[in-house]
Scaffold this motif. Structure first.
Motif, mmCIF file in Angstrom:
data_model
loop_
_atom_site.group_PDB
_atom_site.id
_atom_site.type_symbol
_atom_site.label_atom_id
_atom_site.label_comp_id
_atom_site.label_asym_id
_atom_site.label_seq_id
_atom_site.Cartn_x
_atom_site.Cartn_y
_atom_site.Cartn_z
ATOM 1 N N UNK A 31 0.844 -1.192 0.000
ATOM 2 C CA UNK A 31 0.000 0.000 0.000
ATOM 3 C C UNK A 31 0.880 1.243 0.000
ATOM 4 N N UNK A 32 1.916 1.232 0.817
ATOM 5 C CA UNK A 32 2.834 2.374 0.883
ATOM 6 C C UNK A 32 3.524 2.592 -0.461
ATOM 7 N N UNK A 33 3.928 1.504 -1.105
ATOM 8 C CA UNK A 33 4.561 1.640 -2.413
ATOM 9 C C UNK A 33 3.592 2.237 -3.428
ATOM 10 N N UNK A 34 2.354 1.773 -3.426
ATOM 11 C CA UNK A 34 1.354 2.303 -4.356
ATOM 12 C C UNK A 34 1.117 3.782 -4.096
ATOM 13 N N UNK A 35 1.021 4.146 -2.850
ATOM 14 C CA UNK A 35 0.774 5.551 -2.515
ATOM 15 C C UNK A 35 1.977 6.430 -2.820
ATOM 16 N N UNK A 36 3.171 5.866 -2.722
ATOM 17 C CA UNK A 36 4.375 6.607 -3.085
ATOM 18 C C UNK A 36 4.371 6.931 -4.572
ATOM 19 N N UNK A 73 0.482 11.586 -17.086
ATOM 20 C CA UNK A 73 1.439 11.121 -16.078
ATOM 21 C C UNK A 73 0.754 10.268 -15.024
ATOM 22 N N UNK A 74 -0.424 10.719 -14.615
ATOM 23 C CA UNK A 74 -1.147 9.964 -13.594
ATOM 24 C C UNK A 74 -1.642 8.640 -14.152
ATOM 25 N N UNK A 75 -2.067 8.626 -15.410
ATOM 26 C CA UNK A 75 -2.492 7.383 -16.050
ATOM 27 C C UNK A 75 -1.323 6.404 -16.128
ATOM 28 N N UNK A 76 -0.150 6.898 -16.495
ATOM 29 C CA UNK A 76 1.046 6.056 -16.531
ATOM 30 C C UNK A 76 1.361 5.504 -15.137
ATOM 31 N N UNK A 77 1.272 6.363 -14.132
ATOM 32 C CA UNK A 77 1.531 5.932 -12.758
ATOM 33 C C UNK A 77 0.497 4.900 -12.313
ATOM 34 N N UNK A 78 -0.748 5.105 -12.692
ATOM 35 C CA UNK A 78 -1.799 4.160 -12.319
ATOM 36 C C UNK A 78 -1.492 2.770 -12.875
ATOM 37 N N UNK A 79 -0.851 2.720 -14.035
ATOM 38 C CA UNK A 79 -0.457 1.445 -14.612
ATOM 39 C C UNK A 79 0.560 0.698 -13.765
ATOM 40 N N UNK A 80 1.268 1.414 -12.897
ATOM 41 C CA UNK A 80 2.267 0.806 -12.017
ATOM 42 C C UNK A 80 1.679 0.355 -10.688
ATOM 43 N N UNK A 81 0.438 0.719 -10.410
ATOM 44 C CA UNK A 81 -0.181 0.400 -9.128
ATOM 45 C C UNK A 81 -0.906 -0.933 -9.235
ATOM 46 N N UNK A 82 -0.612 -1.810 -8.275
ATOM 47 C CA UNK A 82 -1.268 -3.111 -8.269
ATOM 48 C C UNK A 82 -1.929 -3.433 -6.928
ATOM 49 N N UNK A 83 -1.714 -2.607 -5.940
ATOM 50 C CA UNK A 83 -2.302 -2.856 -4.625
ATOM 51 C C UNK A 83 -3.826 -2.878 -4.727
#
Length: 139
Positions: A31-36, A73-83
């Motif tokens: 969760x912390x990684x996703x929020x980071x 940028x946020x869409x790209x970042x969202x692609x990195x979130x898996x939590x």
């Protein structure tokens, strides 16, 4: 509502949301990684977005481009979130940013016929979804 007030409200709303997110993303490691990821993306975009959106009345194209850049940028970042706790909320926030970017683009292409209600609604949706994302980060 005038375009300048709408642009300022937009900038203030986005910065308020960014400030909320920056205040607390804690919890389990994933969760912390996703929020980071969320936090880092918003920090990188904050200065440019503030300057561009606040001057929307004088340079609507620059304001629109800044919002489009943030949305991408946020869409790209969202692609990195898996939590599993953060991903649904970050996806909603991504969709809200995309909708806001589309409204800003419409307004910049023809400022005289900009729909202040649609812009305000889009800002409200961004604020709401980012508040939900902040809550997911608090866990």
């Amino acid at each position: 509502m005038s375009r300048n007030r709408t642009a300022r409200a937009s900038a203030i709303g986005i910065l308020a949301v960014a400030g909320l997110l920056l205040t607390g993303c804690s919890g389990g490691q994933s969760r912390a990684e996703a929020c980071t990821i969320v936090q880092d993306t918003l920090e990188k975009a904050q200065t440019e977005l503030t300057e561009s959106v606040s001057s929307f009345g004088d340079d609507p194209v620059a304001g629109s481009e800044a919002v489009n850049k943030l949305a991408q940028s946020f869409s790209d970042a969202n692609g990195e979130i898996s939590n599993g706790d953060v991903k649904p909320e970050s996806t909603k926030a991504t969709e809200a940013l995309d909708a806001f970017a589309a409204e800003m683009e419409k307004a910049s292409s023809d400022p005289a016929s900009a729909d202040p209600t649609a812009l305000s609604d889009a800002v409200a949706d961004v604020q709401s979804t980012f508040t939900d994302l902040q809550e997911a980060c608090k866990g």
